[in-house]
Design a protein around this motif. Structure first.
Motif, mmCIF file in Angstrom:
data_model
loop_
_atom_site.group_PDB
_atom_site.id
_atom_site.type_symbol
_atom_site.label_atom_id
_atom_site.label_comp_id
_atom_site.label_asym_id
_atom_site.label_seq_id
_atom_site.Cartn_x
_atom_site.Cartn_y
_atom_site.Cartn_z
ATOM 1 N N TYR A 341 -3.444 -2.038 1.253
ATOM 2 C CA TYR A 341 -3.674 -0.740 0.619
ATOM 3 C C TYR A 341 -5.055 -0.162 0.938
ATOM 4 O O TYR A 341 -5.333 0.990 0.632
ATOM 5 N N LEU A 342 -5.927 -0.986 1.536
ATOM 6 C CA LEU A 342 -7.246 -0.486 1.928
ATOM 7 C C LEU A 342 -7.232 0.122 3.329
ATOM 8 O O LEU A 342 -8.198 0.757 3.738
ATOM 9 N N GLU A 343 -6.133 -0.100 4.053
ATOM 10 C CA GLU A 343 -6.000 0.528 5.369
ATOM 11 C C GLU A 343 -6.102 2.042 5.145
ATOM 12 O O GLU A 343 -5.410 2.597 4.291
ATOM 13 N N PRO A 344 -7.028 2.724 5.841
ATOM 14 C CA PRO A 344 -7.355 4.126 5.526
ATOM 15 C C PRO A 344 -6.169 5.062 5.333
ATOM 16 O O PRO A 344 -6.118 5.802 4.345
ATOM 17 N N ALA A 345 -5.199 5.014 6.232
ATOM 18 C CA ALA A 345 -4.055 5.930 6.120
ATOM 19 C C ALA A 345 -3.229 5.624 4.870
ATOM 20 O O ALA A 345 -2.818 6.537 4.149
ATOM 21 N N LYS A 346 -3.020 4.322 4.591
ATOM 22 C CA LYS A 346 -2.213 3.951 3.424
ATOM 23 C C LYS A 346 -2.958 4.263 2.136
ATOM 24 O O LYS A 346 -2.360 4.724 1.161
ATOM 25 N N ARG A 347 -4.260 4.029 2.123
ATOM 26 C CA ARG A 347 -5.054 4.354 0.932
ATOM 27 C C ARG A 347 -5.011 5.855 0.660
ATOM 28 O O ARG A 347 -4.854 6.290 -0.487
ATOM 29 N N MET A 348 -5.108 6.649 1.713
ATOM 30 C CA MET A 348 -5.090 8.100 1.567
ATOM 31 C C MET A 348 -3.760 8.584 0.998
ATOM 32 O O MET A 348 -3.716 9.438 0.109
ATOM 33 N N VAL A 349 -2.670 8.006 1.499
ATOM 34 C CA VAL A 349 -1.338 8.364 1.003
ATOM 35 C C VAL A 349 -1.196 7.974 -0.472
ATOM 36 O O VAL A 349 -0.667 8.740 -1.285
ATOM 37 N N PHE A 350 -1.693 6.775 -0.818
ATOM 38 C CA PHE A 350 -1.592 6.285 -2.198
ATOM 39 C C PHE A 350 -2.373 7.193 -3.147
ATOM 40 O O PHE A 350 -1.875 7.573 -4.212
ATOM 41 N N LEU A 351 -3.597 7.556 -2.768
ATOM 42 C CA LEU A 351 -4.429 8.413 -3.606
ATOM 43 C C LEU A 351 -3.851 9.830 -3.695
ATOM 44 O O LEU A 351 -3.915 10.471 -4.753
ATOM 45 N N LYS A 352 -3.276 10.300 -2.606
ATOM 46 C CA LYS A 352 -2.673 11.633 -2.589
ATOM 47 C C LYS A 352 -1.500 11.689 -3.567
ATOM 48 O O LYS A 352 -1.355 12.644 -4.350
ATOM 49 N N GLN A 353 -0.685 10.646 -3.539
ATOM 50 C CA GLN A 353 0.456 10.592 -4.465
ATOM 51 C C GLN A 353 -0.028 10.531 -5.917
ATOM 52 O O GLN A 353 0.536 11.173 -6.801
ATOM 53 N N TRP A 354 -1.087 9.756 -6.140
ATOM 54 C CA TRP A 354 -1.652 9.640 -7.493
ATOM 55 C C TRP A 354 -2.126 11.006 -8.005
ATOM 56 O O TRP A 354 -1.855 11.385 -9.132
ATOM 57 N N LYS A 355 -2.817 11.737 -7.151
ATOM 58 C CA LYS A 355 -3.329 13.053 -7.538
ATOM 59 C C LYS A 355 -2.192 14.030 -7.830
ATOM 60 O O LYS A 355 -2.279 14.854 -8.748
ATOM 61 N N GLU A 356 -1.134 13.931 -7.043
ATOM 62 C CA GLU A 356 -0.028 14.883 -7.180
ATOM 63 C C GLU A 356 0.871 14.564 -8.369
ATOM 64 O O GLU A 356 1.604 15.420 -8.845
#
Length: 361
Positions: A341-356
């Motif tokens: 989950y720290l892999e940049p692309a996966k972290r970004m997707v995870f945080l984006k989903q959290w925000k949305e």
């Protein structure tokens, strides 16, 4: 009276000298590490554990190894990581030992070559999942808890599972009254939530429920507990259970739930900086933290839940396993699997989903 004082001081001196010997069961050449550590005379630790919980460990370590000054720097888990990285990159002085609840960030540093490979004499006494490559070691056994205000949340409302929690916080009563970690700023908060995504088949439903409740995020457990105690928030999620259970003993407003479907258990990870200035003192500290003596202090004075199964006290892994049930405990492994989950692309997707979802207001 003066004679008694002098004799007491002398006894204390000789007791201290006697203590600084090779612990039972350790290799005979361990004395070289002790002697070298005393010459270093200092140890610098960067940690994400409250200073209040760390002081008993420092005090006992200092009694065991007099002459070694421990400098403990208390930061949140993201600060620990960022400060170490920046100082190491600049080539300046930094920590000898890193100790943090953000297990994934610790493993990232260890796997990126910052950790010294050192096989502790105590390694066999902790669970296999809590050791990685003789570099990173788990030191505690702490649950992620649901915490609520006992005065304002009815006993019938108290959730016992993640599904119960998801359903509860969508009620109008809980709008603006739910709190959890700010997973963008808190390393341990991000780790807990990403682990939830792996264990909870209805994780997206829970994220949406956070959005309905307009969750209030914080960077520390202490802040969450204060807001729940005061009633500003009614319930908190993924709160550090070790701190919450201790607070509940003295604060009648605090109630703690360890979910019955599964309870995540994290372990504060320690490793020695490969470039440690005081490397021998660092080895003593790591061994001490994993020893029966150090773990007894963790259980009874620091109240952080000892990871060793042979330790007795107020907060131990054995007690927690009895309380939750062995099958319901999900320890987060000290292993590079956490890095996904720290892999940049996966972290970004995870945080984006959290925000949305959770982050929508």
């Amino acid at each position: 009276m003066k004679l008694k004082t002098t004799m007491a001081a002398a006894c204390a001196f000789f007791a201290g000298s006697a203590l600084a010997q090779v612990p039972a069961g350790y290799p005979a050449d361990y004395q070289k590490i002790i002697d070298s550590a005393k010459k270093e005379g200092k140890l610098v630790v960067y940690g994400a554990t409250d200073s209040k919980a760390t002081q008993p460990l420092i005090k006992d370590f200092s009694a065991l190894y007099p002459g070694i000054t421990v400098e403990y720097n208390d930061m949140n888990s993201t600060e620990v990581y960022n400060r170490f990285i920046s100082e190491a990159a600049a080539g300046g002085n930094t920590a000898d030992v890193m100790w943090s609840s953000a297990m994934d960030l610790q493993i990232r540093l260890a796997s990126d070559g910052y950790a010294l490979k050192y096989k502790s004499a105590e390694a066999a006494k902790i669970p296999g999942w809590a050791v990685w490559d003789d570099k990173a070691y788990g030191t505690t056994f702490e649950p992620a808890a649901i915490v609520y205000n006992k005065r304002l949340v009815d006993a019938k409302e108290v959730p016992q599972t993640h599904a119960d929690f998801t359903k509860l916080i969508q009620q109008p009563k809980f709008k603006d009254k739910v709190t959890t970690y700010d997973i963008e700023k808190s390393g341990v908060g991000f780790m807990f939530m990403s682990q939830d995504a792996s264990h909870n088949p209805k994780f997206l439903d829970m994220e949406n429920a956070f959005g309905v409740a307009r969750v209030r995020v914080q960077s520390s457990t202490g802040t969450m507990l204060e807001r729940i105690s005061s009633g500003e928030n009614l319930i908190g999620y993924n709160v550090m259970g070790s701190y919450a259970l201790v607070r509940a003993k003295s604060d009648p407003s605090i109630g703690v739930v360890l979910p019955k479907d599964y309870t995540l258990v994290m372990s504060r990870v320690v490793f020695i900086n490969k470039g440690a200035k005081n490397v021998n003192a660092a080895k003593l500290w790591l061994d001490y933290m994993l020893s029966h003596r150090g773990q007894t202090v963790i259980a009874n004075d620091s109240k952080l839940f000892a990871i060793r199964a042979d330790v007795s006290g107020e907060t131990t892994s054995a007690d927690l396993l009895k309380l939750i049930g062995k099958d319901n405990v999900k320890p987060v492994p000290v292993h590079p699997v956490l890095l996904q989950y720290l892999e940049p692309a996966k972290r970004m997707v995870f945080l984006k989903q959290w925000k949305e979802t959770a982050g929508k207001k």
